[in-house]
Motif scaffolding. Structure first.
Motif, PDB file in Angstrom:
ATOM      1  N   ASN A  94       9.937  -6.317   9.763  1.00 53.75           N
ATOM      2  CA  ASN A  94      10.028  -7.471   8.863  1.00 53.75           C
ATOM      3  C   ASN A  94      11.053  -7.182   7.759  1.00 53.75           C
ATOM      4  N   ARG A  95      12.036  -8.078   7.670  1.00 49.18           N
ATOM      5  CA  ARG A  95      13.103  -7.892   6.693  1.00 49.18           C
ATOM      6  C   ARG A  95      12.565  -7.981   5.254  1.00 49.18           C
ATOM      7  N   LEU A  96      11.520  -8.793   5.094  1.00 52.73           N
ATOM      8  CA  LEU A  96      10.933  -8.973   3.758  1.00 52.73           C
ATOM      9  C   LEU A  96       9.977  -7.814   3.465  1.00 52.73           C
ATOM     10  N   THR A  97      10.575  -6.663   3.177  1.00 54.85           N
ATOM     11  CA  THR A  97       9.817  -5.452   2.859  1.00 54.85           C
ATOM     12  C   THR A  97      10.330  -4.964   1.514  1.00 54.85           C
ATOM     13  N   LEU A  98       9.436  -4.722   0.573  1.00 50.83           N
ATOM     14  CA  LEU A  98       9.852  -4.278  -0.758  1.00 50.83           C
ATOM     15  C   LEU A  98       8.673  -3.644  -1.470  1.00 50.83           C
ATOM     16  N   ALA A  99       8.947  -3.024  -2.616  1.00 49.92           N
ATOM     17  CA  ALA A  99       7.878  -2.469  -3.449  1.00 49.92           C
ATOM     18  C   ALA A  99       7.746  -3.325  -4.702  1.00 49.92           C
ATOM     19  N   ILE A 100       6.524  -3.430  -5.206  1.00 48.76           N
ATOM     20  CA  ILE A 100       6.244  -4.237  -6.393  1.00 48.76           C
ATOM     21  C   ILE A 100       6.243  -3.329  -7.629  1.00 48.76           C
ATOM     22  N   SER A 101       6.820  -3.803  -8.737  1.00 47.41           N
ATOM     23  CA  SER A 101       6.869  -3.021  -9.976  1.00 47.41           C
ATOM     24  C   SER A 101       5.548  -3.157 -10.728  1.00 47.41           C
ATOM     25  N   GLY A 102       4.521  -2.547 -10.187  1.00 45.83           N
ATOM     26  CA  GLY A 102       3.208  -2.614 -10.824  1.00 45.83           C
ATOM     27  C   GLY A 102       2.211  -1.845  -9.987  1.00 45.83           C
ATOM     28  N   SER A 103       0.937  -1.916 -10.375  1.00 43.59           N
ATOM     29  CA  SER A 103      -0.097  -1.184  -9.645  1.00 43.59           C
ATOM     30  C   SER A 103      -0.476  -1.940  -8.376  1.00 43.59           C
ATOM     31  N   GLY A 104      -1.413  -1.375  -7.609  1.00 40.37           N
ATOM     32  CA  GLY A 104      -1.904  -2.042  -6.401  1.00 40.37           C
ATOM     33  C   GLY A 104      -2.461  -3.424  -6.697  1.00 40.37           C
ATOM     34  N   HIS A 105      -3.165  -3.575  -7.822  1.00 40.28           N
ATOM     35  CA  HIS A 105      -3.664  -4.887  -8.217  1.00 40.28           C
ATOM     36  C   HIS A 105      -2.524  -5.886  -8.376  1.00 40.28           C
ATOM     37  N   CYS A 106      -1.433  -5.418  -8.932  1.00 45.39           N
ATOM     38  CA  CYS A 106      -0.276  -6.276  -9.168  1.00 45.39           C
ATOM     39  C   CYS A 106       0.299  -6.724  -7.823  1.00 45.39           C
ATOM     40  N   ALA A 107       0.360  -5.804  -6.867  1.00 39.08           N
ATOM     41  CA  ALA A 107       0.874  -6.147  -5.528  1.00 39.08           C
ATOM     42  C   ALA A 107      -0.060  -7.142  -4.839  1.00 39.08           C
ATOM     43  N   GLY A 131     -12.317  -7.301  -1.983  1.00 35.96           N
ATOM     44  CA  GLY A 131     -12.563  -8.692  -1.627  1.00 35.96           C
ATOM     45  C   GLY A 131     -12.990  -9.506  -2.847  1.00 35.96           C
ATOM     46  N   GLN A 132     -13.852  -8.904  -3.695  1.00 33.56           N
ATOM     47  CA  GLN A 132     -14.249  -9.579  -4.941  1.00 33.56           C
ATOM     48  C   GLN A 132     -13.035  -9.944  -5.776  1.00 33.56           C
ATOM     49  N   ARG A 133     -12.134  -8.983  -5.922  1.00 37.77           N
ATOM     50  CA  ARG A 133     -10.955  -9.208  -6.763  1.00 37.77           C
ATOM     51  C   ARG A 133     -10.044 -10.281  -6.145  1.00 37.77           C
ATOM     52  N   ALA A 134      -9.864 -10.233  -4.813  1.00 39.43           N
ATOM     53  CA  ALA A 134      -9.016 -11.234  -4.147  1.00 39.43           C
ATOM     54  C   ALA A 134      -9.595 -12.631  -4.345  1.00 39.43           C
ATOM     55  N   ALA A 135     -10.945 -12.751  -4.222  1.00 36.14           N
ATOM     56  CA  ALA A 135     -11.585 -14.056  -4.408  1.00 36.14           C
ATOM     57  C   ALA A 135     -11.382 -14.546  -5.842  1.00 36.14           C
ATOM     58  N   GLU A 136     -11.515 -13.635  -6.807  1.00 33.76           N
ATOM     59  CA  GLU A 136     -11.322 -14.013  -8.211  1.00 33.76           C
ATOM     60  C   GLU A 136      -9.902 -14.502  -8.462  1.00 33.76           C
ATOM     61  N   ILE A 137      -8.917 -13.819  -7.895  1.00 36.41           N
ATOM     62  CA  ILE A 137      -7.522 -14.245  -8.085  1.00 36.41           C
ATOM     63  C   ILE A 137      -7.295 -15.601  -7.412  1.00 36.41           C
ATOM     64  N   GLY A 138      -7.848 -15.785  -6.200  1.00 30.47           N
ATOM     65  CA  GLY A 138      -7.739 -17.076  -5.514  1.00 30.47           C
ATOM     66  C   GLY A 138      -8.292 -18.208  -6.356  1.00 30.47           C
TER      67      GLY A 138
END
Lengths: 362, 362
Positions: A94-107, A131-138
């Protein structure tokens, strides 16, 4: 480094005016903090929790290198190497591969901000903290978030997921492959066929976050055909370290790295059972090959054991997190730390802790 | 470090299933990248752009230290020292003082995400790239964003700001104190009285971002009276470096640091004028004491000059950014780099560049 502080003046609002007044009158309200006039002191620890873990000498050395510009051509070369390293580790082209400038939560937020729009249906497996955190962000994004809730240690069968997809017709499915809070490895084989959409380039609204907008990030990381445009100032030295972490995996070889983690963790499991301890995840096929969860042994307070190891051996292991708190002890054998020697060290420490920590306290 | 990669699997979606299948069959689709099998190479550069700049040896040394846990008591102590250092640098006793785990853009988003709700009125001075970016983020949040637009190099008078406040009655006013894209220092004296509100604890909706939610961050940084709860995994080693950056300022003393920047930048201005170059900001009171903007000299292409300096002297200076692109050259004298020796080096390099770069090209 001090860039991070720039925008604190925005958050502090009226304080800035006070600062400017002070600057003009040359009278300081706050004096230099005593603690900062003493040398920095960092203890030596063996980090056998679920992360962070100790860094290899080569990664440490990269952290001590001098800065270069975030848009120098050598930096773009290093970013390209990082992309190739991530593609190797994730086995993707996948061409869309990169690193995020933040922690795992940020990614995690980056993924959800870009893949979800308000009102979208979002299906989440909640069997631990991620999963709890993903639901909260959603929910914060305004997606119609549907949680499939399980006790910590649980996982999802393909049939359960198919039923959830049929019922909620989500734009996005979230499952945690490595649930480090419970030690569960979620099987994902064949799930790819259930999901077919690349949402990022078809959305109707802009993501809330500019910092994490994947179109900007993709351009800055050279994943499209346009010239790279300034987006944000990347953490240059952290990217040096990331490049070296990926180089270590490339040198070892992914299969060797996987085998090392599996073998060392299997050795840990044998030694733990030798101490009479119970693994929290019963089915060996569902155990993570990186983070091991142990049922807190009867009569002990998990906090006593964790404290004993750090006080007497300078070894970190941790308790549970979120839904698994109080139920488990966690030992991580990750990357540089995944060695038989470290297993022997932590087993010796645990053995002594079980002898010395109070029992029948609870 | 590899934590950052965790969530890439979320973004890549179906790829994960491919990866898991591969793991099972032990057949790699992507081989180890050649480039990662070569040693990391980082050139030596004098960074005299608007940032990043070179790091002091003590800050570099901190970047090479071994990891500790993000919730170890020694880490909380280091975070407390960082808070005190920021309070000293910003001359504030505001308890809500912390560092954001991201770049300056991320900190800007943190401020706006927490201070604005959809539908709120937001007044922004747009006289360079930072105002543009703030307005863009405000619009993404759904705030009614009112821009006061000026050409690069412009600033705002107190009367203009008062008129904007009266007309739009904003929840939040955004002005850029140090507009590094144009070199303008926005006067802010007396503006504090125009703004009285602490919005964060009275908002009706949750911020879109969990990662940047100030209530969570304030708790994790020990800014409230509750026990610290896990929020995200902070960049431990970057915090070591930040602590050392702040310690250097505490040791030098804020007034000495301000004086050094003013004096060195005044020396630069004199030397630039000696070369016949024009400063972009005409009023000396409105010039930043850190980043100097120079009008691109007639007949030259700014790109040639920037390239000459990096190719022949390994010195970075930059062109404009956003609205100031093509109009200015920028020289930053920041922190460790704010010395007369560095001014002499960049002036010597500029002099040679002006002799050798093509003229009347445009």
């Amino acid at each position: 480094m001090l860039r991070t502080l720039t925008s604190a003046s925005v958050a502090l609002g009226p304080r800035v005016a006070g600062w400017v007044r002070t600057m003009a009158s040359h009278q300081l309200l706050v004096t230099p903090p005593e603690a900062l006039l003493k040398p920095l002191s960092v203890p030596s620890r063996l980090l056998l929790g679920p992360g962070p873990s100790n860094l290899a000498p080569r990664v440490l050395a990269a952290g001590g290198l001098q800065m270069i510009g975030h848009m120098h051509k050598e930096m773009f070369q290093i970013m390209d190497e990082i992309k190739q390293g991530i593609q190797y580790v994730f086995q993707t082209r996948n061409r869309l591969t990169l690193a995020i400038s933040g922690s795992g939560h940020c990614a995690l937020e980056a993924a959800l901000f870009n893949l979800l729009e308000p009102g979208d249906s979002f299906l989440v497996g909640v069997n631990g903290i991620w999963g709890q955190r993903a639901a909260e962000i959603g929910e914060r994004i305004g997606a119609r978030t549907h949680s499939m809730i399980k006790d910590p240690g649980g996982h999802y069968t393909k049939q359960e997921v198919e039923e959830g997809l049929a019922q909620h017709k989500p734009v996005l499915l979230f499952l945690t492959q490595g649930e480090s809070s419970s030690g569960v490895l979620q099987p994902l084989d064949g799930y790819g066929e259930l999901c077919h959409r690349n949402k990022i380039y078809t959305r109707k609204t802009k993501p809330y976050s500019f910092y994490l907008d994947m179109k900007w990030l993709a351009n800055f990381w050279g994943c499209d055909d346009k010239p790279r445009m300034y987006h944000h100032t990347t953490p240059v030295i952290s990217l040096f370290s990331l490049r070296e972490s990926l180089a270590l995996i490339a040198e070892e070889g992914l299969e060797n790295s996987w085998r090392r983690h599996r073998e060392v963790t299997a050795y840990l499991h044998g030694r733990l059972q030798g101490l009479g301890l119970q693994l929290f995840v019963k089915d060996p096929a569902l155990r993570l090959p990186t983070v091991t969860t142990i049922a807190v042994p009867a009569g002990y307070d998990w906090r006593d054991i964790v404290k004993y190891l750090i006080d007497h051996f300078s070894i970190e292991i941790t308790g549970g997190l979120g839904p698994s708190l109080g139920k488990v002890l966690r030992i991580g054998l990750l990357g540089y730390n995944a060695t038989r020697e470290n297993v022997d060290r932590v087993i010796e420490a645990l053995q002594e802790a079980l002898q010395h920590c109070p029992r029948n306290k609870l």
